[in-house]
Scaffold this active site. Structure first.
Site, PDB file in Angstrom:
ATOM      1  N   GLU A 138       0.838  -1.220   0.000  1.00  0.00           N
ATOM      2  CA  GLU A 138       0.000   0.000   0.000  1.00  0.00           C
ATOM      3  C   GLU A 138       0.861   1.255   0.000  1.00  0.00           C
ATOM      4  O   GLU A 138       0.564   2.217  -0.717  1.00  0.00           O
ATOM      5  CB  GLU A 138      -0.925   0.003   1.216  1.00  0.00           C
ATOM      6  N   HIS A 143     -12.199  -8.403  -5.642  1.00  0.00           N
ATOM      7  CA  HIS A 143     -12.068  -7.643  -6.883  1.00  0.00           C
ATOM      8  C   HIS A 143     -13.211  -7.874  -7.861  1.00  0.00           C
ATOM      9  O   HIS A 143     -13.395  -7.068  -8.782  1.00  0.00           O
ATOM     10  CB  HIS A 143     -10.731  -7.972  -7.528  1.00  0.00           C
TER      11      HIS A 143
HETATM   12  O1  LIG Z   1      -5.948  -6.265  -3.570  1.00  0.00           O
HETATM   13  C1  LIG Z   1      -4.795  -6.209  -3.211  1.00  0.00           C
HETATM   14  C2  LIG Z   1      -4.289  -5.012  -2.381  1.00  0.00           C
HETATM   15  C3  LIG Z   1      -5.255  -3.838  -2.509  1.00  0.00           C
HETATM   16  C4  LIG Z   1      -4.783  -2.779  -3.552  1.00  0.00           C
HETATM   17  O2  LIG Z   1      -3.724  -2.034  -3.017  1.00  0.00           O
HETATM   18  O3  LIG Z   1      -4.307  -3.397  -4.744  1.00  0.00           O
HETATM   19  C5  LIG Z   1      -5.985  -1.831  -3.896  1.00  0.00           C
HETATM   20  C6  LIG Z   1      -7.207  -2.592  -4.423  1.00  0.00           C
HETATM   21  C7  LIG Z   1      -8.309  -1.609  -4.710  1.00  0.00           C
HETATM   22  C8  LIG Z   1      -9.092  -1.129  -3.668  1.00  0.00           C
HETATM   23  C9  LIG Z   1     -10.106  -0.205  -3.945  1.00  0.00           C
HETATM   24  C10 LIG Z   1     -10.312   0.257  -5.252  1.00  0.00           C
HETATM   25  C11 LIG Z   1      -9.494  -0.217  -6.294  1.00  0.00           C
HETATM   26  C12 LIG Z   1      -8.488  -1.142  -6.022  1.00  0.00           C
HETATM   27  N1  LIG Z   1      -5.528  -0.918  -4.955  1.00  0.00           N
HETATM   28  C13 LIG Z   1      -5.236   0.363  -4.652  1.00  0.00           C
HETATM   29  O4  LIG Z   1      -5.350   0.856  -3.544  1.00  0.00           O
HETATM   30  C14 LIG Z   1      -4.747   1.171  -5.803  1.00  0.00           C
HETATM   31  C15 LIG Z   1      -5.070   0.805  -7.105  1.00  0.00           C
HETATM   32  C16 LIG Z   1      -4.601   1.547  -8.189  1.00  0.00           C
HETATM   33  C17 LIG Z   1      -3.793   2.659  -7.973  1.00  0.00           C
HETATM   34  C18 LIG Z   1      -3.470   3.032  -6.660  1.00  0.00           C
HETATM   35  C19 LIG Z   1      -3.943   2.294  -5.588  1.00  0.00           C
HETATM   36  N2  LIG Z   1      -3.888  -7.165  -3.484  1.00  0.00           N
HETATM   37  C20 LIG Z   1      -4.310  -8.320  -4.282  1.00  0.00           C
HETATM   38  C21 LIG Z   1      -3.142  -9.094  -4.908  1.00  0.00           C
HETATM   39  C22 LIG Z   1      -1.891  -9.122  -4.097  1.00  0.00           C
HETATM   40  C23 LIG Z   1      -0.899  -8.174  -4.319  1.00  0.00           C
HETATM   41  C24 LIG Z   1       0.281  -8.216  -3.596  1.00  0.00           C
HETATM   42  C25 LIG Z   1       0.467  -9.202  -2.647  1.00  0.00           C
HETATM   43  C26 LIG Z   1      -0.538 -10.162  -2.403  1.00  0.00           C
HETATM   44  C27 LIG Z   1      -1.724 -10.107  -3.124  1.00  0.00           C
HETATM   45  C28 LIG Z   1      -5.150  -9.277  -3.396  1.00  0.00           C
HETATM   46  O5  LIG Z   1      -5.180  -9.057  -2.171  1.00  0.00           O
HETATM   47  O6  LIG Z   1      -5.708 -10.185  -3.975  1.00  0.00           O
HETATM   48 ZN   LIG Z   2      -2.333  -2.570  -4.889  1.00  0.00          ZN
END
Ligand SMILES: O=C(CCC(O)(O)[C@H](Cc1ccccc1)NC(=O)c1ccccc1)N[C@@H](Cc1ccccc1)C(=O)O
Ligand SMILES: [Zn+2]
Length: 601
Positions: free
Chosen positions: A352, A481
């Site tokens: 993050e 997601h």
């Molecule tokens: O979902 C996430 C972490 C959350 C996030 O940081 O990617 C987040 C997801 C999100 C939340 C709300 C609206 C859209 C996306 N993405 C962001 O906060 C984000 C996205 C684009 C630009 C800047 C920040 N990781 C994924 C995959 C993952 C990534 C890394 C390690 C383990 C697992 C998961 O958990 O399955």
């Molecule tokens: Zn992310």
């Protein structure tokens, strides 16, 4: 002409100022809702989304008037801005359709974020939530039936409840895509990758990585067979999905204790040390910030510490899935994360914080360029730093390990613990949008949705559901997601390119030398290297103002995603696994004649 350029610059600047103001208002209502799910916040968010769509439509109409003119501009920086502003997005939907679309997404996200299930051991208590309760059970329980209960009930209270919402959502999403000149929403999601060979490139990457995954799968299956017995974990069959330490079997790191190759060596899971040293979420975020600062990157602004939510607030519903927020005003940046004091969450904190660092590095750019070079780059930043943090050498440095054993067996233990989160993720990171692209394109029909999902889960991950599934279930809906309407291929891209970034930074930090066996890639820790930090910053400051192959080239010298780097990182483990599986006569791959999913037509 000079005059045209001047007019274009002024026009784009005026739109950018107004656009940022509108963005700040809309983002604030979205934050209020995600941090505190109430009817009031839901209504305010819905109203703000419609208002923001009005602005986007007005801006797009005004950009369209420049058609035929902006293409003649000589400055590529200006032309690229016009190119991005020519895609309106879902705001192209008629107002009532957009309202329905937004409400469906908000509704699905609410169902997911507020779902609770009953306790296996105390069926009258029905307030277990995904974070931290179910995550903890999946991480720590070794009770086959308890795990099956949690796995099944979570899907009953999430996926099943949004299946019909998703049907309507897909139709409206495709309607919006067509209004933007795309065949379906899957194609529109791939637009930011600016490549017409992107799908083929991904398939090629998976082909290169699948052999390593299969070796790891065979090894873990043997260890799980030893633990749960041949009846539950057969020699040649797929692995039951609920035994892998994670609700979606996307990260097998939490069954490391069952799979550790050399048990007499020190454990690398520093969760106990974090707890005994009194780590708090705040301390975890400060530790991560220190790493960025040690690279000569930017410290978090005061607003970040003031407004972020880094611990789960009690007594209210909120979206606990971690996220990093940019409020479009170059000063307000926040993380919302229900942080647990575990090593896994220390990695997520870095993930993050990587998003926030990217925001800080490109905050001076016009709004259309305030994005990752492609969405995968945004997901990779924090993970790159986490690759250094995860090394025993670094954990020793920060006092979370009190000894580092530098021998081949300890190396294999370390590489296996890394593979259980990095290699096991690859098929999962690939299949989510393989499934969604086929749903958007209509290749997978509505009454095939769930069984198509399990076909992919079986074929790519070699797992099976603990209980038979049907089309009354909607298991994709049990992963954030899907209801959250967030594309997923970005994470597969990230897991490949983060190793390319890591290698380039390790070379700059003098921590990696292909000719020096004492400096292998998996031992590299870039902390305190300003050469590495400056190189990373130079790429991050580009935002999406340059096409991603150019951004990649600036940092790594190559313009393509390259799976050979992650394979180089894991090479010692790959050789060891092949030998170990050979020695035990393990069957590589999986087969079954079980019906995993019945299509009730
Ligand atoms: O979902 C996430 C972490 C959350 C996030 O940081 O990617 C987040 C997801 C999100 C939340 C709300 C609206 C859209 C996306 N993405 C962001 O906060 C984000 C996205 C684009 C630009 C800047 C920040 N990781 C994924 C995959 C993952 C990534 C890394 C390690 C383990 C697992 C998961 O958990 O399955
Ligand atoms: Zn992310």
């Amino acid at each position: 002409s000079e005059q045209l350029e001047e007019d274009a610059r002024n026009f784009l600047h005026e739109l950018d100022v107004k656009g940022s103001e509108e963005c700040t208002v809309a983002t604030m209502t979205s934050w209020n809702y995600a941090s505190d799910i109430t009817e009031k916040h839901k209504k305010e968010k819905a109203a703000a989304e419609l208002k923001y769509a009005e602005w986007e439509k007005e801006a797009w109409e005004r950009v369209r008037k420049w058609n035929g003119k902006w293409e003649t501009l000589s400055d590529p920086y200006l032309k690229r801005q016009f190119k991005f502003m020519s895609i309106l997005g879902t705001a192209a939907l008629p107002k009532h359709d957009l309202e329905k679309y937004n409400n469906l997404v908000t509704e699905m996200s609410t169902v997911y974020s507020t779902a609770k299930i009953c306790d296996y051991k105390n069926p009258r208590s029905c307030k277990l939530e995904l974070e931290p309760d179910l995550t903890k059970i999946l991480r720590t329980s070794r009770d086959y039936d308890e795990l099956e209960h949690v796995w099944k009930m979570w899907r009953y209270n999430t996926g099943r409840r949004i299946r019909d919402h998703y049907k309507l959502f897909v139709r409206l999403a495709n309607k919006a895509a067509k209004l933007n000149g795309f065949d379906n929403m899957g194609d529109m999601w791939l637009y930011p990758y600016e490549s017409d060979t992107f799908r083929d490139d991904l398939a090629e990457l998976w082909q290169q990585l699948n052999p390593l995954y299969q070796q790891l799968h065979a090894y873990v299956r043997r260890k799980l067979r030893q633990k749960y017995g041949e009846h539950y974990v057969t020699r040649r069959g797929p692995i039951p999905a609920h035994l892998l330490g994670n609700m979606w079997a996307q990260n097998w790191g939490h069954i490391y204790d069952l799979a550790i190759p050399f048990p007499h060596k020190a454990s690398l899971d520093v969760t106990p040390q974090m707890v005994s040293k009194g780590y708090t979420p705040r301390r975890m975020f400060e530790l991560s910030e220190e790493f960025f600062v040690s690279l000569n990157l930017t410290r978090m602004p005061p607003e970040f510490w003031q407004h972020s939510i880094i611990e789960k607030p009690q007594g209210r519903d909120l979206v606990c899935h971690a996220s990093a927020w940019d409020f479009c005003n170059a000063k307000d940046f926040r993380i919302k994360q229900c942080t647990d004091v575990t090593m896994n969450d220390l990695i997520t904190v870095h993930h993050e914080m990587g998003h926030i660092e990217y925001y800080l590095q490109y905050k001076h750019l016009p709004g259309v360029f305030r994005n990752g070079a492609n969405p995968g780059f945004h997901e990779a930043v924090g993970d790159v730093l986490a690759l250094s943090v995860s090394t025993p050498k670094h954990l020793l440095k920060i006092g979370l390990l009190n000894e580092v054993q530098d021998d081949p067996e300890a190396d294999i233990n370390f590489l296996l613990s890394m593979a259980l989160s990095k290699i096991t993720f690859l098929p999962f990171g690939y299949l989510i949008d393989l499934w969604r692209w086929d749903v958007f394109s209509g290749k997978t029909l509505e009454n095939d949705w769930n069984c198509a999902w399990w076909d992919l889960r079986y074929k790519l991950q070699g797992i099976k559901p603990p209980v038979q599934r049907s089309e009354y279930d909607f298991d994709p809906g049990a992963k954030y997601h899907i209801p959250g309407n967030t594309p997923y291929i970005r994470y597969f891209v990230s897991f490949v390119v983060q190793f390319q970034f890591h290698k380039a930074l390790c070379i700059k930090a003098g921590e990696y030398d292909p000719l020096d066996p004492s400096k292998p890639l998996h031992k590299c820790d870039i902390d305190h290297s300003t050469e590495a930090g400056n190189a990373l910053g130079d790429m991050l400051q580009l935002g999406s103002s340059k096409e991603w192959p150019e951004a990649l080239e600036i940092l790594t010298g190559t313009r393509k995603m390259d799976a050979s780097v992650i394979r180089e990182y894991f090479k010692p483990l790959e050789l060891w696994l092949a030998k170990d599986n050979e020695r035990h006569g393990e069957f590589i791959g999986w087969e079954t004649d079980e019906i995993l999913c019945t299509s009730e037509v």
